[in-house]
Scaffold this active site. Structure first.
Site, PDB file in Angstrom:
ATOM      1  CG  ASP A 331     -40.010   8.603  -4.720  1.00  0.00           C
ATOM      2  OD1 ASP A 331     -40.014   9.354  -3.744  1.00  0.00           O
ATOM      3  OD2 ASP A 331     -39.101   7.779  -4.948  1.00  0.00           O
ATOM      4  CG  ASP A 602     -35.275   8.066  -7.942  1.00  0.00           C
ATOM      5  OD1 ASP A 602     -34.892   8.739  -6.970  1.00  0.00           O
ATOM      6  OD2 ASP A 602     -36.011   8.528  -8.831  1.00  0.00           O
ATOM      7  CG  ASP A 606     -34.202   8.494  -2.541  1.00  0.00           C
ATOM      8  OD1 ASP A 606     -34.524   9.409  -1.764  1.00  0.00           O
ATOM      9  OD2 ASP A 606     -34.515   8.471  -3.743  1.00  0.00           O
TER      10      ASP A 606
END
Length: 864
Positions: A331, A602, A606
């Site tokens: 990310d 997170d 996910d």
């Protein structure tokens, strides 16, 4: 039920999570410490914790321990009391070494269990603190949000749309809503809507809340059921399966040879007891007990070493997989960047304002934008973007009518997959109409405002300009509403676009260097972000990702089939406007291409991608409990550099593990051979059980402590990843181990045979044993070298090897020089020139083994 806060016309609990308990003070640190000491930690008893007694019991069940006892007993039967007592004394030494190794491993696992404890956000002395779940005490004020595991049984005191999955306790798959209470009712059972009680281990799936802890540990509903949760799951890794097969093979061969020795000795010499002793000696020489011990210790201590780089290992197999990773999907926000947002620019209509980071005022035209951005956010925000908006408002709108601390929050419309925007409904103390503030993705805000096509096109151009400067862009809108009840969805309000906020998030220091290191190591870095393609390109250029102009967006992925996506991910490293659910497709496409995938995440959504990846990496600082539970690793500081350091450590662990395994294999060849050859040739026994025990005192610490402490080789990140199915012992490794072992065995047998005819049995045994001990020390050094030169290895400090070498040579000198020890070992003191011959023989075997190492050096692994 106890008294509940007044509800609005919508039927929702009034007040948001931080309004009903305006900045609760919680317990003081002193009171929390006192309760923790009095009531113990908030954890359930774990069946996997092993105390010293349990470890000792396991150690005395080991085959080596039983063989030593059998040999000592045989010596007693044969009337050799001194030999028997010495051997039985060595039993305790070997058991002590094994016990220390096991305790070290167990302490490392306990430390990991403590680190992996679910976390909780509590209020202590008026300050929010993130602590381990085991540190929560009765009376703590805990803050709950979507994706959190409830750390203890508690009563909800305030909340907004708080919904909890209690299926762990009730078996019911439908989440239940929670209603706050100010009463002191006794906790009810789990299950059922509108209960104010939440329970340890259950999952918050929606909303947020403030709760007061009522029970911890074994006193919770989970504790009453007696359901212990374990963080580190014991599961066989591919290496463990390989090792188990090798151990079974060697044990089978050893058993056959032992039986052969006993039979041959008895038939040729007519002495069954001494034949049995010779067979047991050979069994001790061939017993491959070090292989599983080394593997267990390396993986456990490897997980501990990786934790020192701020990466927690929740599943041990990830330690061995790290060195094989070929693709890191990360990310952008918080991993490549610092996640320290600040509002950099404001856009209202055609006007754009660069925000002075220290300015205390704004032009009037931008007041409404900041006002409604704050109204669309929580009163006491946790999200960095919302914190940045509030900080800007409190700094620049102080003393104006644009801050509304006395307004009442009536309802929140949360962010959803369908609408990437959230709205909050407010009522002023003297107002008759509701004021609605919305913020979110600009295209979602444009949709809520029902903008015509030409205005959407102009807005897109404005967004593209902001994104090209690396900004994260949010849209803000406002609406008003009269009447009752409030509508069911955000689209039912008449929103008007207020403007755009552009936030900046600086790149983490060291990220460009870490990405360059990954490229040298043959590891692709793929950046995933929900931001616009322009923002993604700007950050990609800054951190050094290849081909930053090539971007695939989430909507484009939705339009691709799996085969097309698998082809596209071979060429592109940048993915923008992604939603969490698309990460799973990305992982599957990379795996279809043969990549070994590490994926960061997170959020609750996910979790499937983290599970599907070979190495799921959850964020420890900002991640949800669900993401952490789905992941193999937890990134404690959320930094990309920590992932790269963990990969480097993973490669080092695998390299050192191969060196240790090769050493174990090589060193057992001469020990087993020197136990077997004299029996087959009709010579006296060269090795007795006491000699095997002495050698084990060198081998055990060498194969664990020495090799585990070895520093990484130069260039460990300048070679491609190893193949995930690469065996710990390939054909090349087995051949090298055989050459090393057979070379030493040939020298040992030659010296023993020559000295036996020239100087007699005691001198021959002393010389052969001296040659073997010195050759053993040489094999440790040689296998430490790996692919390095011997000079480079000498320059690389390894304190444990120094102690092992000094100890081995020192004890050998005692065995040769002290009369009582010399007699117990069956030695006679050789002349110095004979000892020089042993040293020369050991050196000769060392040279042969080094030549073989150079000739059979494995080429750098290649990946297609």
């Amino acid at each position: 039920m106890g008294e509940r806060p007044a509800s609005s016309e919508t039927g929702q609990p009034s007040g948001d999570v931080r309004l009903d308990l305006a900045r609760p003070a919680g317990l003081t640190e002193e009171e929390a410490s006192r309760r923790h000491a009095a009531e113990g930690p908030n954890e359930l008893p774990s069946s996997r914790k092993r105390g010293p007694l349990a470890i000792a019991v396991e150690v005395v069940k080991e085959p080596m321990f039983l063989l030593l006892i059998a040999c000592g007993s045989l010596y007693l039967v044969l009337g050799d009391v001194g030999e028997a007592l010495l051997l039985l004394g060595f039993v305790f030494v070997v058991v002590g070494i094994t016990f220390v190794q096991e305790r070290k491993t167990e302490r490392a696992l306990e430390a990991l269990r403590d680190l992996a404890s679910p976390r909780a956000l509590v209020v202590r002395s008026g300050e929010k603190r993130r602590i381990a779940g085991r540190e929560v005490v009765r009376g703590d004020v805990i803050l709950l949000a979507e994706g959190d595991r409830v750390p203890a049984d508690a009563v909800v005191r305030a909340g907004t749309s708080l919904t909890v999955d209690e299926s762990l306790l009730t078996g019911e798959s439908v989440p239940v809503g929670k209603s706050p209470t100010l009463g002191d009712d006794a906790p009810g059972p789990p299950g059922g809507d509108d209960s104010p009680f939440v329970f340890s281990g259950t999952l918050v799936v929606k909303g947020q809340g403030v709760a007061e802890v009522l029970a911890i540990g074994a006193a919770t509903e989970m504790g009453k059921i007696g359901r212990a949760l374990s963080v580190l799951e014991p599961e066989d890794t591919p290496l463990q399966r390989q090792t188990a097969r090798l151990v079974r093979l060697l044990a089978f061969i050893g058993l056959g040879l032992c039986a052969t020795v006993v039979a041959a000795f008895t038939l040729t010499r007519g002495d069954f007891l001494k034949g049995l002793l010779a067979g047991l000696t050979l069994g001790m020489a061939m017993l491959p007990e070090e292989f599983p011990v080394v593997l267990t210790i390396f993986l456990a201590l490897g997980a501990w070493r990786i934790s020192r780089h701020q990466v927690l290992t929740r599943r041990i197999p990830a330690v061995e997989t790290l060195g094989a990773a070929t693709a890191l999907c990360v990310d952008k926000t918080g991993t490549l960047t610092l996640n320290r947002m600040s509002v950099a620019e404001l856009a209202v209509g055609d006007d754009v304002l660069s925000v002075d980071p220290k300015g205390v005022s704004l032009p009037e035209a931008f007041h409404e934008l900041v006002e409604f951005a704050i109204l669309a956010s929580p009163v006491d925000p946790f999200d960095p973007m919302e914190k940045a908006m509030r900080e800007l408002g409190e700094r620049t709108l102080a003393g104006t009518e644009h801050l509304h601390r006395d307004w009442e929050l009536l309802r929140e419309y949360p962010l959803s997959r369908e609408i990437l925007a959230m709205s909050r409904v407010w009522r002023s103390p003297d107002g008759t109409e509701y004021v609605i503030a919305a913020k979110g993705a600009p295209e979602a805000i444009a949709d809520l405002c029902h903008l015509p096509a030409e205005e959407v096109a102009a807005l897109d151009r404005r967004i593209a300009g902001l994104a090209a400067r690396g900004r994260r862009v949010l849209g803000v809108a406002r609406a008003s509403f009269t009447g009752s009840p409030l509508p069911g969805g955000q689209h039912d309000f008449g929103f008007r676009l207020v403007g755009l906020l552009a936030l900046s998030d600086p790149v983490r220091p060291g990220v460009p260097e870490a990405i360059a290191e990954c490229r040298r190591a043959g590891i692709r870095v793929l950046m995933i972000t929900g931001d616009y393609a322009g923002t993604a390109r700007a950050i990609a250029r800054e951190v050094g990702l290849p081909d930053p102009e090539e971007v695939v967006t989430g909507p484009e992925i939705e339009a691709m089939d799996d085969a097309a996506l698998a082809r596209r991910v071979r060429e592109v490293s940048l993915f923008a406007r992604m939603v969490p659910e698309q990460k799973l497709r990305l992982v599957s496409a990379l795996k279809a291409n043969g990549e070994v995938v590490a994926m960061t995440g997170d959020g609750v959504n996910d979790a499937p991608a983290l599970k599907a990846a070979h190495i799921g990496i959850a964020m420890g600082g900002r991640g949800t409990d669900v993401a952490r539970e789905a992941a193999s690793l937890v990134l404690l500081d959320d930094a990309f550099g920590s992932i790269v350091r963990a990969v480097r450590t993973g490669r080092r662990i695998f390299d050192n593990l191969k060196k240790a395994m090769l050493y174990i294999f090589a060193v057992h060849v001469p020990i087993a051979g020197l136990s077997l050859v004299p029996v087959l040739l009709g010579w006296p026994l060269a090795l007795l059980p006491i000699h095997i025990v002495f050698l084990e005192l060198i081998i055990d610490p060498a194969c664990t402590v020495v090799f585990e402490a070895e520093e990484e080789e130069a260039g460990v990140m300048d070679r491609p990843p190893r193949k995930p199915d690469e065996p710990i012992f390939g054909g090349r490794g087995l051949l090298l181990g055989l050459v090393q072992g057979v070379g030493e065995l040939a020298v040992d047998v030659a010296i023993f045979g020559w000295a036996l005819s020239a100087h007699g049995e005691p001198v021959a045994r002393a010389l052969a044993f001296t040659t073997m001990v010195l050759g053993n020390v040489g094999l440790i050094f040689l296998n430490r070298a790996g692919t390095r030169s011997l000079l480079d290895t000498l320059r690389s400090p390894n304190r444990p090897q120094r102690w092992v070498t000094v100890g081995a040579v020192g004890f050998l000198a005692l065995a040769l020089g002290v009369p009582g020890a010399r007699e117990l070992f069956g030695f006679a003191t050789p002349h110095p020139e004979l000892l020089a011959l042993s040293a020369a023989g050991a050196l000769a075997s060392f040279v042969v083994a080094d030549i073989a190492r150079r000739l059979l050096a494995a080429p750098a692994p290649a990946r297609s």
